[in-house]
Design an enzyme around this catalytic site. Sequence first.
Site, PDB file in Angstrom:
ATOM      1  N   LYS A  21      -5.160  11.661  -6.595  1.00 56.33           N
ATOM      2  CA  LYS A  21      -4.814  10.247  -6.724  1.00 56.33           C
ATOM      3  C   LYS A  21      -5.173   9.502  -5.442  1.00 56.33           C
ATOM      4  O   LYS A  21      -5.420  10.115  -4.402  1.00 56.33           O
ATOM      5  CB  LYS A  21      -3.320  10.092  -7.016  1.00 56.33           C
ATOM      6  CG  LYS A  21      -2.410  10.691  -5.956  1.00 56.33           C
ATOM      7  CD  LYS A  21      -0.957  10.578  -6.354  1.00 56.33           C
ATOM      8  CE  LYS A  21      -0.043  11.175  -5.275  1.00 56.33           C
ATOM      9  NZ  LYS A  21       1.379  11.010  -5.587  1.00 56.33           N
ATOM     10  N   ARG A  27      13.529   8.198  -8.777  1.00 55.21           N
ATOM     11  CA  ARG A  27      12.367   7.306  -8.851  1.00 55.21           C
ATOM     12  C   ARG A  27      11.958   7.135 -10.313  1.00 55.21           C
ATOM     13  O   ARG A  27      12.138   6.080 -10.895  1.00 55.21           O
ATOM     14  CB  ARG A  27      11.222   7.875  -8.006  1.00 55.21           C
ATOM     15  CG  ARG A  27      10.074   6.931  -7.802  1.00 55.21           C
ATOM     16  CD  ARG A  27       9.087   7.467  -6.776  1.00 55.21           C
ATOM     17  NE  ARG A  27       8.500   8.748  -7.150  1.00 55.21           N
ATOM     18  CZ  ARG A  27       7.618   9.414  -6.394  1.00 55.21           C
ATOM     19  NH1 ARG A  27       7.256   8.932  -5.209  1.00 55.21           N
ATOM     20  NH2 ARG A  27       7.122  10.561  -6.797  1.00 55.21           N
ATOM     21  N   TYR A  33      -9.447 -11.993  20.710  1.00 56.47           N
ATOM     22  CA  TYR A  33      -8.665 -13.096  20.168  1.00 56.47           C
ATOM     23  C   TYR A  33      -7.349 -13.273  20.922  1.00 56.47           C
ATOM     24  O   TYR A  33      -6.695 -12.302  21.308  1.00 56.47           O
ATOM     25  CB  TYR A  33      -8.360 -12.849  18.684  1.00 56.47           C
ATOM     26  CG  TYR A  33      -9.524 -13.102  17.767  1.00 56.47           C
ATOM     27  CD1 TYR A  33     -10.116 -14.355  17.680  1.00 56.47           C
ATOM     28  CD2 TYR A  33     -10.035 -12.083  16.957  1.00 56.47           C
ATOM     29  CE1 TYR A  33     -11.181 -14.587  16.833  1.00 56.47           C
ATOM     30  CE2 TYR A  33     -11.094 -12.302  16.096  1.00 56.47           C
ATOM     31  CZ  TYR A  33     -11.666 -13.560  16.046  1.00 56.47           C
ATOM     32  OH  TYR A  33     -12.721 -13.791  15.203  1.00 56.47           O
ATOM     33  N   MET A  75     -11.332  -8.033  12.524  1.00 57.06           N
ATOM     34  CA  MET A  75     -11.516  -7.587  11.151  1.00 57.06           C
ATOM     35  C   MET A  75     -12.570  -6.484  11.057  1.00 57.06           C
ATOM     36  O   MET A  75     -12.385  -5.495  10.338  1.00 57.06           O
ATOM     37  CB  MET A  75     -11.921  -8.765  10.256  1.00 57.06           C
ATOM     38  CG  MET A  75     -12.157  -8.350   8.798  1.00 57.06           C
ATOM     39  SD  MET A  75     -12.652  -9.712   7.746  1.00 57.06           S
ATOM     40  CE  MET A  75     -11.079 -10.513   7.488  1.00 57.06           C
TER      41      MET A  75
END
Length: 822
Positions: free
Chosen positions: A494, A592, A718, A767
């Site tokens: 998964k 759960r 930044y 980014m």
Amino acid sequence: MVQYTIEKISKIVDGKVYGNRQTIIKDILTDSRNFIFTKETLFFAICGERHNGHNFISDLFNKNIRNFVIEKKYAFDLLKKKYDANFIIVDNSMEAIQKLSAYHRKLFDIPIVGITGSNGKTIVKEWIFQLIKNKANIIRNPKSYNSQIGVPLSVFLLVNNSKLGIFEAGISQKNEMQKLQKIIKPTIGIFTNIGEAHQENFNNYIEKITEKLKLFKNSKLLVYNKNNTVLSKEILKFSTKNKIKLFSWSATCKNADIKIIKIIIKTNYTKINIEYQETYFSIKIPFTDKASIENSMHTLAFIIHFFSIDYAKKLNFENLVPISMRLEFKKGINNCLIINDSYNSDFSSLKIALDLMLQQNYKSNIVVLSDILQSGKTPELLYSEIAKMINKSNLSKFIAIGKEIGRHKKMFKVKSYFYNRTEDFIKILYNHNFNNDVILIKGSRKFKFEKITRSLQLQSHRTVLEINFEAIINNLNFFRSLLKTEVKIMIMVKAFSYGSGSFEIAKLLEHHRVSYFGVAYADEGVVLRKAGIITPIMVMNPDFASFNKIIKYNLEPEIYSFELLENFNKVLISSGIQKAYIHIKLDTGMKRLGFSINDTDKLILKLRKYRNIQIKSIFSHLVASDDKKHDKFTQKQIKKFTKFCNEIQSNINYKFIRHILNSSGIERWHTAQFDMVRLGIGLYGIGSENQNKLMNISTLKTKISQIRKVKKNTTLGYSRKWKVTKNSRIATIPIGYADGLNRLLSNGVGRVLINNKFAPIVGNICMDMCMIDISEIDANEGDDVIIFGDKYSITKLADLLNTIPYEILTGISQRVKRIYLH
């Protein structure tokens, strides 16, 4: 070529024959999953701790294998099936293949080099071959075939015109080396070094050295590094007892045969000044690490002794190339898969690469192959053997580059294209319309096939996640070793296989015969089915909207509530499906998802009512299987689970699979293995109490884009969050938070590894890129930068972020290219 018949082999291995005694045998096979073989192939059905070759004889018979070596205890059941095949019945198949190979070795009165040690065996073997291959026809282990099975397969490659054999031998425990010694029988030995590998199976270093030295029992000469005092002492005792001549090199011992006078390490190469018998000279190697220096000296020492100092001085050590013992899997253009073996085109490794390609189960298989250089065979014999292999490989297209292979184009019966030069092919490459193909690229270094690889691979930025298939299989086998033989394994793939790539990992594991895959959502299962995966798949988070996909692609849903059960039954009825499998989830403490123990009676009634639904498994999740302080809670969970399963089983008339253990549960709760276990993060080498037995499978790496000098008190990035406190060298690397590099690692919190030294991340992570301080590191633009890997674990990175490795792995962006190393 040495001629063998079934009768002759039966006498060699002390076997009994059923079938045609005069059948000719030219090749031997131990892996039933191989695709490349001939009618003259003999399969040895070997029994291991976790596998039994006899179980795959039916599959092999259907693939037209007709010759088998089997063990007595399985003979009756196999012979009564009346296969139209030849059988040699022996006591032990492993011993049989070793006897055959040992007999084969005795037929060759040629120099044989045996190499052992903790590290460097394959590299020394391959570097010797690179440097002297023009001198003689050399036979050597393909890749690193140095095990109890690999060595017999390698030695059996010796042919009539072989002039020199070079075979490495690896062991992991006591009483293994004497078996390999009988097969290799080296006349010359090289002991590379002694280290930590497999130390857990030996009481101390001396015991391991003594075991490895057994390889050289009847050798005439032994090459070694005299720097290691403990190793030297044991070698001296061994050589005196067995009357073996020693030939040593050293940087510290004045009485070594070859003395290193000085080592000069530069940015891209190392110069080694050497003295031998009052002759002074130097070699230059294109590496700067200690291991490469040691490996090159072993190589040099052997060549000096085997040939001469004058011959050795003429060799160009500067042209040595790194040894890639793994093939690279890369995503290609138009949904292609590229298998890159572009620096290696020797004949023996071609069969391995072809098998690997065919295992991918693509509808279209393409091979790009160059001339094979220095094979020791005549061109006619060489290319007839290659053509036979290619013609049987079910290729949709064969592309050959080189004048010599082009002269033999008539031998190739598949759809083929021939080019004299790599450049000629690249000019019209896109005319071939590559689409949904698996493409094996295999060429000699001089043909520069890396240009083809670059043209065909999916373009992306320089940040990549390397996935080591060998490490995955090592980890799988470790967890298998903890299980009872009959216990199945479900692999959790998964979340894009924890960020590692879903169908690529699934294909590998399907090849290694895992029983089940587990995915989170139906769409993940659909991707696997479209990629050709046929192993059963459990969907752990199904919903009503996904049931039609689940049915269409033969997936099996987890059912954790009555509402879900009723909805699935409705979809089955409306679709006209007579039978479907489900996996019942029981909540034993996670709180759960799952049925409660109090739901048992109602669930039994529903299951009796819904006759088109059959339970494939019942399972639950352990809350804290890795934590001793919660062991009592874990025991309660297991007790609840057992009671629930027993109650269900007593009310239905068929068997189902039970499973509750996850990765840490496999290690700590052996009595709760039931019928199957679920292996997740442990497969990826993380979070184990046996971490030393697992391998790291993934390396996130990038390269330095630019380096600039920054003056004291200058701010970076930044918001001007970082100010340098001294004149500094700042490097920019192309990885940012969009790639999965967490912004919390900004401003000195995180660090990366460059040339084995750590560099802090400075300024805010952007980014697409970030900056690192390399003031204390000798680094250049284009150098590799390791975010995490073998030498800087993902666990340590997770600790800096106060999180778990799962989060980091699954957070690596899809735009980061995955490269698979096999």
